[in-house]
Each structure stands twice: as C-alpha cells, then as structure tokens.
Design an enzyme around this catalytic site. Sequence first.
Site, PDB file in Angstrom:
ATOM      1  N   THR A   1     119.676  15.541 -47.888  1.00 32.81           N
ATOM      2  CA  THR A   1     119.365  16.158 -46.596  1.00 32.81           C
ATOM      3  C   THR A   1     117.883  15.979 -46.271  1.00 32.81           C
ATOM      4  O   THR A   1     117.058  15.725 -47.145  1.00 32.81           O
ATOM      5  CB  THR A   1     119.708  17.659 -46.609  1.00 32.81           C
ATOM      6  OG1 THR A   1     118.887  18.324 -47.591  1.00 32.81           O
ATOM      7  CG2 THR A   1     121.174  17.886 -46.934  1.00 32.81           C
ATOM      8  N   GLY A   2     117.573  16.121 -44.998  1.00 31.39           N
ATOM      9  CA  GLY A   2     116.172  16.052 -44.574  1.00 31.39           C
ATOM     10  C   GLY A   2     115.569  14.667 -44.659  1.00 31.39           C
ATOM     11  O   GLY A   2     114.400  14.507 -45.048  1.00 31.39           O
TER      12      GLY A   2
ATOM     13  N   ILE B   1     109.407  13.268 -47.885  1.00 26.69           N
ATOM     14  CA  ILE B   1     109.926  13.203 -49.251  1.00 26.69           C
ATOM     15  C   ILE B   1     111.378  12.735 -49.254  1.00 26.69           C
ATOM     16  O   ILE B   1     111.802  11.974 -50.129  1.00 26.69           O
ATOM     17  CB  ILE B   1     109.785  14.571 -49.942  1.00 26.69           C
ATOM     18  CG1 ILE B   1     108.303  14.931 -50.100  1.00 26.69           C
ATOM     19  CG2 ILE B   1     110.469  14.567 -51.303  1.00 26.69           C
ATOM     20  CD1 ILE B   1     108.063  16.340 -50.626  1.00 26.69           C
TER      21      ILE B   1
ATOM     22  N   SER C   1     108.983  25.641 -53.480  1.00 24.73           N
ATOM     23  CA  SER C   1     107.575  25.383 -53.208  1.00 24.73           C
ATOM     24  C   SER C   1     106.775  26.033 -54.331  1.00 24.73           C
ATOM     25  O   SER C   1     107.347  26.459 -55.337  1.00 24.73           O
ATOM     26  CB  SER C   1     107.197  25.938 -51.832  1.00 24.73           C
ATOM     27  OG  SER C   1     105.976  25.404 -51.386  1.00 24.73           O
TER      28      SER C   1
ATOM     29  N   TYR D   1     108.674  31.504 -45.216  1.00 22.63           N
ATOM     30  CA  TYR D   1     108.936  30.260 -45.933  1.00 22.63           C
ATOM     31  C   TYR D   1     108.925  30.500 -47.438  1.00 22.63           C
ATOM     32  O   TYR D   1     109.836  30.073 -48.162  1.00 22.63           O
ATOM     33  CB  TYR D   1     107.891  29.214 -45.552  1.00 22.63           C
ATOM     34  CG  TYR D   1     108.044  27.887 -46.232  1.00 22.63           C
ATOM     35  CD1 TYR D   1     108.896  26.914 -45.720  1.00 22.63           C
ATOM     36  CD2 TYR D   1     107.319  27.583 -47.387  1.00 22.63           C
ATOM     37  CE1 TYR D   1     109.033  25.684 -46.353  1.00 22.63           C
ATOM     38  CE2 TYR D   1     107.455  26.361 -48.017  1.00 22.63           C
ATOM     39  CZ  TYR D   1     108.306  25.415 -47.498  1.00 22.63           C
ATOM     40  OH  TYR D   1     108.442  24.195 -48.127  1.00 22.63           O
TER      41      TYR D   1
END
Length: 268
Positions: free
Chosen positions: A14-15, A22, A160, A173
């Site tokens: 995904t993404g 990335i 993260s 986030y």
Amino acid sequence: MSAPPLMGRVALVTGVSRRQGIGFAIASRLAARGFELFVTHHRPHDEDQPWGGDDLEVLMEELRAQCVDPGQRVVDMGVDLAEDGAPEAVVGQAVGEFGHVDVLVCNHARSGGDGVIGDLTAEMLDAHWAVNARSSILLVQSFAAQHDGRPGGRVVLMTSGQGLGPMPGEVAYAASKAALAGVTMTLADQLADVGITVNTINPGPVDTGYMTPEMMAHVAPMFPFGRMGAPDDPARLIEWLVSDEGQWMTGQVLNTEGGFARWRPPSS
C-alpha cells in the site's frame, strides 16, 4: 541465469504513489526479486500535500520496467483506505487478480491535519486512526483469511519513532502509529499458527521529498553517517524480511534509523 528465488510470489504493497516515497522503493525491490505486485495509492491525499502527486501511469510503467520476467504483472488500485470496507475490497481485488497473496506491506499513512495537545479534535484523532491503524489491522485480517498456509507468508507494518523520542505537533499521528507497534506481538503470535510472520518497521527520518534545505541542515547532523535516510534504506530491510532469509524474524519492532539520535543537538 536461474530465476530469482521469489519468482511467482505476490506482494500487496500500500501507499505506492510517489517516486520519492518508501512504498515505491519497496515495490521496486520486490519487482526485481520476481514478485508479482498489487499496489495501492490515494492520489487526493498526495495532492493535498506540498509535494503533490506523481503521474501514476508513468510510475506503474517504471515499476513494470524493474520486473525481471516478462510474465510478471504490476496491478494498481486507487483507494481511500479510511472508507468502510476498503481494506477488505483491496485484498479481495488482489486475490481476484492473482489467486493468492503471499506478502502484505502496509506502507500507507495519513500526513497532515494534526496538532498539539490543546488543538486536537475528535475528528483529527479519528482520521489518523482510521487510515494508519484501523485500515492496517483490517488489511492484516483479510490477508490472513486468504492465506492458505504455503511458505512465505509475511506481514510488514510501518510505525514511526514515537517510542524513541517526541514528535512535536503530531499527537494524532504518533498515537495511531504507536498502536501498530503495540499490536505487533499479538498479531505475530496468532498468525504464526498459519505460517505468517509479522514485523513492524520504524524507518526513521527519511527524505521522501518533504524536507526543505533548512530541515535537512537541522536534522542531518543527528545521523552518525552525516546524511538523512533514503527510501531505499528501509526498503532493503523489508526486502530481507519478506524473503526466505527472513523466516525466523517475527513479532519485532525494528528501527532502521542509521543511528539517528533525537537527543543529540545539531553541530553549531
């Protein structure tokens, strides 16, 4: 020349929407290892960011050019993973195209629309949760449901550095990404029963096109090697995790940060 050892396996990533992202680096490496690819993107999100969006047709052709066999396919799907039923629809579409998915890499994330304590709203928190955490967990659930136990089952989530130092102005986030790190061991324990490894990657600060020269000058001295992370840095680790060599690694949150030290003040 013999075929790459992972030829014929299928990865859902995904993404994958920007050349400097990335996700594109991950997909590129997997294409070069012989994987068939099902990739997702959400162009409206990119267009809302300062860096904008790339031409997706060109991007997909660049991925196809990195395939090592004429029979390899790259299939893409535009989707808002925050929508009800979207994660299940993505996995269903991938299975419909390829019959089975061996690897799931949840690289997508919501950026922007965040704040500090005092400015947060329920809507801000819910929006980050829906994209970053809820959709990833539901993707894992749908992926596991279609997996038939064959060797090579892999899940990679992306967190993260919220557990290593503060993320000023990014409460929503950080909270949503912390959820993925926190649930890694639980998912890995359950999915080991069906032959799937689960690991979560913290890529650290990576220059994906959002950094200004001023930001770069501030952050680069915090790296022992004197440079920012590049998209291919976490992609190399993920390539290893989803290969046969990574079969004994599961339940881990791995920091691939190049020695980044948040507490080290930049050189004057």
